[in-house]
Design an enzyme around this catalytic site. Sequence first.
Site, PDB file in Angstrom:
ATOM      1  N   ASP A  32     -56.567 -57.547  -7.301  1.00 49.52           N
ATOM      2  CA  ASP A  32     -55.803 -57.801  -6.456  1.00 49.52           C
ATOM      3  C   ASP A  32     -56.221 -57.233  -4.728  1.00 49.52           C
ATOM      4  OD1 ASP A  32     -53.699 -58.371  -4.234  1.00 49.52           O
ATOM      5  OD2 ASP A  32     -52.182 -58.412  -5.796  1.00 49.52           O
ATOM      6  N   ASN A  61     -64.620 -62.463   0.477  1.00 50.88           N
ATOM      7  CA  ASN A  61     -64.275 -63.817   0.593  1.00 50.88           C
ATOM      8  C   ASN A  61     -62.672 -64.306   0.391  1.00 50.88           C
ATOM      9  OD1 ASN A  61     -65.120 -67.096   0.195  1.00 50.88           O
ATOM     10  ND2 ASN A  61     -64.097 -66.303  -1.982  1.00 50.88           N
ATOM     11  N   ALA A  62     -62.062 -63.245  -0.553  1.00 48.47           N
ATOM     12  CA  ALA A  62     -60.632 -63.428  -0.783  1.00 48.47           C
ATOM     13  C   ALA A  62     -59.828 -64.007   0.232  1.00 48.47           C
ATOM     14  CB  ALA A  62     -60.065 -62.515  -1.847  1.00 48.47           C
ATOM     15  N   GLY A  63     -59.105 -64.833   0.113  1.00 46.16           N
ATOM     16  CA  GLY A  63     -58.219 -65.484   1.084  1.00 46.16           C
ATOM     17  C   GLY A  63     -57.147 -66.334   0.786  1.00 46.16           C
ATOM     18  N   SER A  97     -63.309 -67.839   9.359  1.00 45.31           N
ATOM     19  CA  SER A  97     -62.805 -69.371   9.407  1.00 45.31           C
ATOM     20  C   SER A  97     -63.092 -69.562  10.672  1.00 45.31           C
ATOM     21  CB  SER A  97     -61.315 -69.463   9.189  1.00 45.31           C
ATOM     22  OG  SER A  97     -60.865 -70.818   9.456  1.00 45.31           O
ATOM     23  N   TYR A 137     -52.555 -66.780   9.345  1.00 50.09           N
ATOM     24  CA  TYR A 137     -54.035 -66.945   8.992  1.00 50.09           C
ATOM     25  C   TYR A 137     -54.832 -66.858  10.095  1.00 50.09           C
ATOM     26  CZ  TYR A 137     -58.195 -69.350   6.861  1.00 50.09           C
ATOM     27  OH  TYR A 137     -59.018 -69.767   6.243  1.00 50.09           O
ATOM     28  N   SER A 197     -55.299 -62.826  10.869  1.00 53.16           N
ATOM     29  CA  SER A 197     -55.638 -62.299   9.788  1.00 53.16           C
ATOM     30  C   SER A 197     -57.522 -62.576  10.069  1.00 53.16           C
ATOM     31  CB  SER A 197     -55.388 -62.605   8.528  1.00 53.16           C
ATOM     32  OG  SER A 197     -55.859 -63.978   8.025  1.00 53.16           O
ATOM     33  N   LYS A 198     -57.856 -63.729  10.360  1.00 49.36           N
ATOM     34  CA  LYS A 198     -59.171 -63.990  10.380  1.00 49.36           C
ATOM     35  C   LYS A 198     -59.773 -63.541  11.976  1.00 49.36           C
ATOM     36  CE  LYS A 198     -59.512 -66.282   6.587  1.00 49.36           C
ATOM     37  NZ  LYS A 198     -60.412 -65.813   5.461  1.00 49.36           N
TER      38      LYS A 198
HETATM   39  N1  LIG Z   1     -61.769 -74.248   2.312  1.00 47.97           N
HETATM   40  C1  LIG Z   1     -61.670 -74.206   3.566  1.00 47.97           C
HETATM   41  O1  LIG Z   1     -61.602 -75.213   4.297  1.00 47.97           O
HETATM   42  C2  LIG Z   1     -61.881 -72.870   4.353  1.00 47.97           C
HETATM   43  C3  LIG Z   1     -62.353 -72.851   5.606  1.00 47.97           C
HETATM   44  C4  LIG Z   1     -62.702 -71.560   6.268  1.00 47.97           C
HETATM   45  C5  LIG Z   1     -62.432 -70.471   5.665  1.00 47.97           C
HETATM   46  N2  LIG Z   1     -62.046 -70.288   4.231  1.00 47.97           N
HETATM   47  C6  LIG Z   1     -62.095 -69.105   3.705  1.00 47.97           C
HETATM   48  O2  LIG Z   1     -62.848 -69.149   2.691  1.00 47.97           O
HETATM   49  C7  LIG Z   1     -62.261 -68.145   1.531  1.00 47.97           C
HETATM   50  C8  LIG Z   1     -62.136 -68.876   0.130  1.00 47.97           C
HETATM   51  O3  LIG Z   1     -61.189 -69.985   0.189  1.00 47.97           O
HETATM   52  P1  LIG Z   1     -61.601 -71.132  -0.520  1.00 47.97           P
HETATM   53  O4  LIG Z   1     -61.197 -72.098   0.469  1.00 47.97           O
HETATM   54  O5  LIG Z   1     -62.552 -71.123  -1.639  1.00 47.97           O
HETATM   55  O6  LIG Z   1     -59.856 -70.989  -1.475  1.00 47.97           O
HETATM   56  P2  LIG Z   1     -59.589 -70.925  -2.794  1.00 47.97           P
HETATM   57  O7  LIG Z   1     -60.007 -71.991  -3.666  1.00 47.97           O
HETATM   58  O8  LIG Z   1     -57.955 -71.053  -2.824  1.00 47.97           O
HETATM   59  O9  LIG Z   1     -60.019 -69.654  -3.318  1.00 47.97           O
HETATM   60  C9  LIG Z   1     -59.295 -68.490  -2.665  1.00 47.97           C
HETATM   61  C10 LIG Z   1     -59.899 -67.323  -3.775  1.00 47.97           C
HETATM   62  O10 LIG Z   1     -59.163 -65.984  -2.993  1.00 47.97           O
HETATM   63  C11 LIG Z   1     -58.500 -65.575  -4.328  1.00 47.97           C
HETATM   64  N3  LIG Z   1     -57.578 -64.610  -3.797  1.00 47.97           N
HETATM   65  C12 LIG Z   1     -56.129 -65.073  -3.167  1.00 47.97           C
HETATM   66  N4  LIG Z   1     -55.649 -64.051  -3.101  1.00 47.97           N
HETATM   67  C13 LIG Z   1     -56.148 -62.894  -3.630  1.00 47.97           C
HETATM   68  C14 LIG Z   1     -55.762 -61.697  -4.040  1.00 47.97           C
HETATM   69  N5  LIG Z   1     -54.601 -61.041  -3.599  1.00 47.97           N
HETATM   70  N6  LIG Z   1     -56.743 -60.849  -4.561  1.00 47.97           N
HETATM   71  C15 LIG Z   1     -57.911 -61.204  -5.038  1.00 47.97           C
HETATM   72  N7  LIG Z   1     -58.385 -62.480  -4.727  1.00 47.97           N
HETATM   73  C16 LIG Z   1     -57.416 -63.273  -4.119  1.00 47.97           C
HETATM   74  C17 LIG Z   1     -58.258 -66.415  -5.317  1.00 47.97           C
HETATM   75  O11 LIG Z   1     -58.376 -65.915  -6.649  1.00 47.97           O
HETATM   76  P3  LIG Z   1     -57.016 -65.609  -7.693  1.00 47.97           P
HETATM   77  O12 LIG Z   1     -56.090 -66.455  -7.044  1.00 47.97           O
HETATM   78  O13 LIG Z   1     -57.547 -65.611  -9.059  1.00 47.97           O
HETATM   79  O14 LIG Z   1     -56.672 -64.149  -7.319  1.00 47.97           O
HETATM   80  C18 LIG Z   1     -59.511 -67.467  -5.003  1.00 47.97           C
HETATM   81  O15 LIG Z   1     -60.524 -67.099  -6.041  1.00 47.97           O
HETATM   82  C19 LIG Z   1     -60.775 -67.678   2.053  1.00 47.97           C
HETATM   83  O16 LIG Z   1     -60.933 -66.563   2.725  1.00 47.97           O
HETATM   84  C20 LIG Z   1     -60.638 -68.878   3.270  1.00 47.97           C
HETATM   85  O17 LIG Z   1     -59.890 -68.196   4.079  1.00 47.97           O
HETATM   86  C21 LIG Z   1     -61.868 -71.366   3.550  1.00 47.97           C
END
Ligand SMILES: NC(=O)c1ccc[n+]([C@@H]2O[C@H](COP(=O)([O-])OP(=O)(O)OC[C@H]3O[C@@H](n4cnc5c(N)ncnc54)[C@H](OP(=O)(O)O)[C@@H]3O)[C@@H](O)[C@H]2O)c1
Length: 270
Positions: free
Chosen positions: A62, A89-91, A140, A153, A156-157
Amino acid sequence: MKNAAYFKDKVIIVTGASSGIGLASARLFYSYGAKVVMAARSIDKMLAEAEGKENILCVKTDVSVEADCRALVEVAVARWGRIDILVNNAGLSMRAMFKDLDLEVIKRLMDVNFWGTVYCTKYALPYLLESKGQVAGVISIAGYSALPARTGYSSSKYAIRGFLDTVRIEHLKDGLNVLVFAPGYTSSNVRKAALTADGSAQGETPLKEDNLMSAERCAEYLAKGLRTRRSEMILTPLGKATVWMQKRFPRLLDKLTYWYISRESDSPFK
Ligand SMILES: NC(=O)c1ccc[n+]([C@@H]2O[C@H](COP(=O)([O-])OP(=O)(O)OC[C@H]3O[C@@H](n4cnc5c(N)ncnc54)[C@H](OP(=O)(O)O)[C@@H]3O)[C@@H](O)[C@H]2O)c1
C-alpha cells in the site's frame, strides 16, 4: 528491438502494477527481458500474472504506508541486488465538487498519489543513484491543467510534478534521470475506482473507455520515454493542446475546460 536491448536484465519496480497502465507496463518490461517488481495491494491479481515467470517478483504494497514502500525497496534489492528504474504509477482519482467533498477524500488522494511517490522515491533513491538509473512519475494532464470535480487529483498530480522536477535538479550531476510522464485519457479502471464526495468508489465511468488510448499503448510510450531518458512526456493530441493552452491562454482554457466537463454524462455542473 531497441527496447529489448535497453531493458534486458534491468531491475524495474512498477507500483500500481495490478491493473491498467501499471499492469501493461510490467508485462511490457518483462517481455523485453527486464526483472520486474510488481507492487500493489491486490496481491492475488499480481501472483496470477507472475505464475511461471521467474523474473517477476510480486510485493503486496500500500504505497500510502511508508513502511510498505521501504519494505518494497528492501525486498527488491534482496532479490536482485540493485534497482535501475522506479515507476511511481499507483494512483487514485476522484469525482465530486469541492463544496460537497469530505476532506478525507483529498487526504486519501494525497496519501496515495503524492506521498506514495515520495516514499518509494526516498527509499529507492540510494540504489538509483548507484545504478545511475531512473525514477518516473505517472502524473496526468491534470498535473498541468486543473480539472473541475478533481481538486484532490489535480492537486496531487501538480505536487508530484513539483516534487520530481526538484529531485531532477538536485541530481542533475549524478547521472539520475527523472521522467515526468503525463498520459491523457487512457482506458483503465481508474474512473470506476475514483472516489465520490463521501469517499466511496464511483463504480462507473463517465467516458466511453473503448475510445480512449489503450493501457498497452500508453505503456509503449512509457518504455520509449525511459529508453531515451526523457525528462518529460505528454501524451495524446488533446493532452498536448491542453498543456500548450495552459501556458499561453490559461483563462481561455478555464472556459474550454468548463465546457468540456459540462458535456460529461452526469456532469458535476448539471
Ligand atoms: N487512465 C487514465 O485515463 C489516466 C490518465 C492520466 C494518468 N493516469 C494515471 O495512471 C496511473 C495508473 O492508473 P490507471 O489508469 O492504470 O488506473 P487503474 O487501472 O485504476 O490502476 C491503478 C493502480 O494503482 C494501484 N493502487 C491504487 N491505490 C493504491 C495503493 N494505496 N497502494 C498501491 N497501489 C495502489 C491499483 O492497485 P490496487 O488496487 O491493487 O492497490 C492499480 O494497480 C495513475 O497514477 C493515474 O492517475 C491515468
